[in-house]
Write an enzyme that holds these catalytic residues in place. Structure first.
Site, PDB file in Angstrom:
ATOM      1  N   ASP A  48       0.983  -1.253   0.242  1.00  0.00           N
ATOM      2  CA  ASP A  48      -0.245   0.056  -0.294  1.00  0.00           C
ATOM      3  C   ASP A  48       1.301   1.455  -0.364  1.00  0.00           C
ATOM      4  O   ASP A  48       1.901   1.699   0.962  1.00  0.00           O
ATOM      5  CB  ASP A  48      -0.874  -0.108   1.092  1.00  0.00           C
ATOM      6  CG  ASP A  48      -1.669   1.348   1.143  1.00  0.00           C
ATOM      7  OD1 ASP A  48      -2.812   1.197   0.718  1.00  0.00           O
ATOM      8  OD2 ASP A  48      -1.463   2.090   1.990  1.00  0.00           O
ATOM      9  N   TYR A  53       3.650   9.715  -0.236  1.00  0.00           N
ATOM     10  CA  TYR A  53       4.503   9.034   0.417  1.00  0.00           C
ATOM     11  C   TYR A  53       5.939   8.991   0.096  1.00  0.00           C
ATOM     12  O   TYR A  53       7.112   9.006   0.411  1.00  0.00           O
ATOM     13  CB  TYR A  53       4.073   7.559   0.595  1.00  0.00           C
ATOM     14  CG  TYR A  53       3.083   6.955   1.474  1.00  0.00           C
ATOM     15  CD1 TYR A  53       1.968   7.891   2.167  1.00  0.00           C
ATOM     16  CD2 TYR A  53       2.589   5.681   1.279  1.00  0.00           C
ATOM     17  CE1 TYR A  53       1.154   7.676   2.855  1.00  0.00           C
ATOM     18  CE2 TYR A  53       1.275   5.645   2.026  1.00  0.00           C
ATOM     19  CZ  TYR A  53       0.356   6.880   2.383  1.00  0.00           C
ATOM     20  OH  TYR A  53      -0.753   6.302   2.941  1.00  0.00           O
ATOM     21  N   LYS A  78      -2.505   6.131  -4.592  1.00  0.00           N
ATOM     22  CA  LYS A  78      -3.402   7.372  -4.203  1.00  0.00           C
ATOM     23  C   LYS A  78      -3.204   7.934  -5.137  1.00  0.00           C
ATOM     24  O   LYS A  78      -2.034   8.948  -4.800  1.00  0.00           O
ATOM     25  CB  LYS A  78      -4.020   7.085  -2.716  1.00  0.00           C
ATOM     26  CG  LYS A  78      -3.615   5.627  -1.610  1.00  0.00           C
ATOM     27  CD  LYS A  78      -4.012   5.965  -0.736  1.00  0.00           C
ATOM     28  CE  LYS A  78      -3.446   4.488   0.810  1.00  0.00           C
ATOM     29  NZ  LYS A  78      -2.143   5.160   0.830  1.00  0.00           N
ATOM     30  N   HIS A 111      -7.312   9.911  -1.856  1.00  0.00           N
ATOM     31  CA  HIS A 111      -7.011   9.781  -0.603  1.00  0.00           C
ATOM     32  C   HIS A 111      -7.586  10.451   0.327  1.00  0.00           C
ATOM     33  O   HIS A 111      -8.101   9.591   1.819  1.00  0.00           O
ATOM     34  CB  HIS A 111      -4.778  10.091  -0.622  1.00  0.00           C
ATOM     35  CG  HIS A 111      -4.200  10.100   0.392  1.00  0.00           C
ATOM     36  ND1 HIS A 111      -2.757   9.969   0.162  1.00  0.00           N
ATOM     37  CD2 HIS A 111      -4.378   9.533   1.407  1.00  0.00           C
ATOM     38  CE1 HIS A 111      -2.123   9.250   1.162  1.00  0.00           C
ATOM     39  NE2 HIS A 111      -3.090   8.810   2.084  1.00  0.00           N
TER      40      HIS A 111
HETATM   41  P1  NDP Z   1       0.645   1.303  12.052  1.00  0.00           P
HETATM   42  O1  NDP Z   1      -0.314   1.843  12.838  1.00  0.00           O
HETATM   43  O2  NDP Z   1       0.760   0.236  11.231  1.00  0.00           O
HETATM   44  O3  NDP Z   1       2.454   1.471  13.114  1.00  0.00           O
HETATM   45  C1  NDP Z   1       3.763   1.331  12.241  1.00  0.00           C
HETATM   46  C2  NDP Z   1       4.504   1.703  13.614  1.00  0.00           C
HETATM   47  O4  NDP Z   1       4.552   1.134  13.999  1.00  0.00           O
HETATM   48  C3  NDP Z   1       5.680   1.763  13.382  1.00  0.00           C
HETATM   49  O5  NDP Z   1       6.491   3.241  14.364  1.00  0.00           O
HETATM   50  C4  NDP Z   1       6.468   0.851  13.322  1.00  0.00           C
HETATM   51  O6  NDP Z   1       7.758   0.492  13.049  1.00  0.00           O
HETATM   52  C5  NDP Z   1       5.627   0.021  14.532  1.00  0.00           C
HETATM   53  N1  NDP Z   1       5.641  -0.963  14.526  1.00  0.00           N
HETATM   54  C6  NDP Z   1       4.930  -1.743  13.377  1.00  0.00           C
HETATM   55  N2  NDP Z   1       4.826  -3.077  13.895  1.00  0.00           N
HETATM   56  C7  NDP Z   1       5.319  -3.418  14.971  1.00  0.00           C
HETATM   57  C8  NDP Z   1       5.637  -4.311  15.629  1.00  0.00           C
HETATM   58  N3  NDP Z   1       5.050  -5.950  15.316  1.00  0.00           N
HETATM   59  N4  NDP Z   1       5.951  -4.359  16.581  1.00  0.00           N
HETATM   60  C9  NDP Z   1       5.910  -2.813  17.179  1.00  0.00           C
HETATM   61  N5  NDP Z   1       6.176  -1.771  16.893  1.00  0.00           N
HETATM   62  C10 NDP Z   1       5.814  -2.043  15.639  1.00  0.00           C
HETATM   63  O7  NDP Z   1       1.099   3.218  11.482  1.00  0.00           O
HETATM   64  P2  NDP Z   1       0.953   3.689  10.000  1.00  0.00           P
HETATM   65  O8  NDP Z   1       0.224   4.757  10.169  1.00  0.00           O
HETATM   66  O9  NDP Z   1       1.785   3.284   9.115  1.00  0.00           O
HETATM   67  O10 NDP Z   1      -0.709   2.303   8.886  1.00  0.00           O
HETATM   68  C11 NDP Z   1      -0.182   1.606   7.913  1.00  0.00           C
HETATM   69  C12 NDP Z   1      -0.552   2.151   6.851  1.00  0.00           C
HETATM   70  O11 NDP Z   1      -1.589   2.267   6.650  1.00  0.00           O
HETATM   71  C13 NDP Z   1       0.325   3.130   6.446  1.00  0.00           C
HETATM   72  O12 NDP Z   1       2.071   2.781   5.956  1.00  0.00           O
HETATM   73  C14 NDP Z   1       0.045   3.308   5.319  1.00  0.00           C
HETATM   74  O13 NDP Z   1       0.424   2.377   4.216  1.00  0.00           O
HETATM   75  C15 NDP Z   1      -1.169   3.647   5.493  1.00  0.00           C
HETATM   76  N6  NDP Z   1      -2.549   4.448   5.468  1.00  0.00           N
HETATM   77  C16 NDP Z   1      -2.964   5.495   4.989  1.00  0.00           C
HETATM   78  C17 NDP Z   1      -3.390   6.045   5.415  1.00  0.00           C
HETATM   79  C18 NDP Z   1      -4.588   7.099   4.362  1.00  0.00           C
HETATM   80  O14 NDP Z   1      -5.201   8.669   4.487  1.00  0.00           O
HETATM   81  N7  NDP Z   1      -5.354   6.658   3.926  1.00  0.00           N
HETATM   82  C19 NDP Z   1      -3.557   7.272   6.489  1.00  0.00           C
HETATM   83  C20 NDP Z   1      -2.611   6.667   7.308  1.00  0.00           C
HETATM   84  C21 NDP Z   1      -1.785   6.109   6.769  1.00  0.00           C
HETATM   85  P3  NDP Z   1       8.463   0.811  12.604  1.00  0.00           P
HETATM   86  O15 NDP Z   1       8.764   0.563  11.275  1.00  0.00           O
HETATM   87  O16 NDP Z   1      10.134   1.117  12.700  1.00  0.00           O
HETATM   88  O17 NDP Z   1       9.618  -0.656  12.890  1.00  0.00           O
END
Ligand code: NDP
Length: 273
Positions: A48, A53, A78, A111
C-alpha cells in the site's frame, strides 16, 4: 512462521490479499527497497503506497527485485489532495504508474475527500477502471456522507474504503455503512502507529497464545473482516506481523478488544479537508 495468506473478494470478484504492507513514512530509499523486498520474501503479496509517500519508485524497484510475476502482487496507490479533480487525477495516475514502472495498478484510491473535488476525482478513477488500467476502484478517508455523494454519481461503486481503524477507533457505524454497500474496508494505522502495544488487555490475550500485542491486534482486524496493512521497516516486525495464521481469537477476546474503543484518532479527521 505461519504466514497469513487469505484473500478478500471485492465487489467485482477481484481477490485482494487481506494482509498487506503499508509503506507510509518509508523515506530512506535504500531502507524502503530492502524492507519491501524482505516483506515479499516473507510472504506479503500486497503493498500500500501513495503519491504523497514519495516512495513509488522504490516500491517499483522492490517489485522488480522480487522475481514474482506481476499478477502475483496486489499494488495500491492513491491520488494526493493537490492532484484532485478529473483531468488532474488522470495525469497523477500516469505519473504514479511511471514511477512504479508498472502498466496497471490493482487498486487506486482518492486519498482524502477534498471538498469540491472528491466526486470528480472518483469519476476519473472510474474511467481508469473502464480503461482497464486498474483492477479495482476505491476511496480513502470517506465518511458515509462522502460515500453517498460518490455513489449517486458512480456507475461503478467504490469497492474499497481505506480508513483509520484500530482498537481505539473501531468505526463501527461507518463499517456497517460500507458493508451495506458492499464496500470492503481497509484499516490504516492498524496498530495505532505502535501506540497500543503495551495495552494490558492486548498483552494478556497475547500471553494466552504466545503471541505479541501487535499480532493480537492484527488478528482482531482479520477476524473483523477488515483488510489490514501494518507498516514496518524492521525485518523481525515485518515477519511478526504476518505470522498470524496459527491462532484464533475467541469471541470473548474479540469483544474485550472491541471494548477498548474510545473513538480516538491517531491521524487527521476527514471532515477537515
Ligand atoms: P501502523 O499502525 O502500521 O504502525 C506503524 C508503526 O508501528 C511503525 O512505527 C512501526 O515501526 C511500528 N511497528 C510495526 N509493527 C510493529 C511490531 N510488530 N512491534 C512493534 N512496533 C511495530 O501505522 P501507519 O500509520 O504506518 O499505518 C499503516 C499503513 O496505512 C501506512 O503505512 C499506509 O500505507 C497506510 N495509511 C494510510 C493513510 C490514509 O490516509 N489512507 C493514513 C495513514 C496510513 P518500524 O517501522 O520502525 O518497525
Amino acid at each position: 512462521m505461519s504466514v497469513y495468506n487469505e484473500k478478500i473478494m471485492l465487489a467485482n470478484g477481484i481477490e485482494m490479499p487481506q494482509l498487506g504492507l503499508g509503506v507510509y513514512k518509508m523515506t530512506n530509499p535504500e531502507e524502503t527497497v530492502e524492507a519491501i523486498t524482505y516483506a515479499i520474501k516473507a510472504g506479503y503479496r500486497a503493498i500500500d503506497t501513495a503519491t504523497v509517500y514519495e516512495n513509488e519508485k522504490e516500491t517499483g524497484e522492490a517489485i522488480r527485485h522480487s522475481g514474482l510475476q506481476r499478477e502475483d502482487l496486489f499494488i495500491t496507490s492513491k491520488v494526493w489532495n493537490t492532484d484532485q479533480g478529473y483531468d488532474q487525477t488522470l495525469r497523477a495516475f500516469e505519473t504514479s504508474l511511471e514511477k512504479l514502472g508498472l502498466d496497471y495498478l490493482d487498486l487506486y484510491l482518492t486519498h482524502w475527500p477534498v471538498k469540491e473535488s472528491y466526486v470528480e476525482t472518483y469519476r476519473a478513477i472510474e474511467r481508469l477502471y473502464d480503461e482497464k488500467l486498474i483492477r479495482a476502484t476505491g476511496v480513502s478517508n470517506h465518511h458515509a456522507h462522502h460515500l453517498e455523494k460518490v455513489l449517486v454519481k458512480a456507475n461503478t461503486p467504490p469497492m474499497v474504503n481505506q480508513i483509520e481503524v484500530h482498537p481505539r477507533l473501531t468505526q463501527e457505524p461507518l463499517r456497517t455503512f460500507c458493508k451495506e454497500h458492499n464496500i470492503a474496508v481497509t484499516s490504516w494505522s492498524p496498530l495505532a502507529r505502535g501506540g497500543l502495544l503495551s495495552e494490558p488487555t492486548l498483552q494478556n490475550i497475547g500471553n494466552k497464545y504466545g503471541k505479541t500485542a501487535a499480532q493480537v491486534i492484527i488478528r482482531w482486524h482479520l477476524q473483523s473482516d477488515l483488510i489490514v496493512i501494518p507498516k514496518s521497516v524492521t525485518p523481525e516486525r515485518i515477519s511478526e506481523n504476518i505470522n498470524v495464521a496459527d491462532f484464533e481469537l475467541t469471541l470473548s477476546d474479540k469483544h474485550a478488544i472491541d471494548a477498548l474503543n474510545l473513538n480516538e484518532r491517531s491521524g487527521s479527521n476527514p471532515e477537515d479537508f
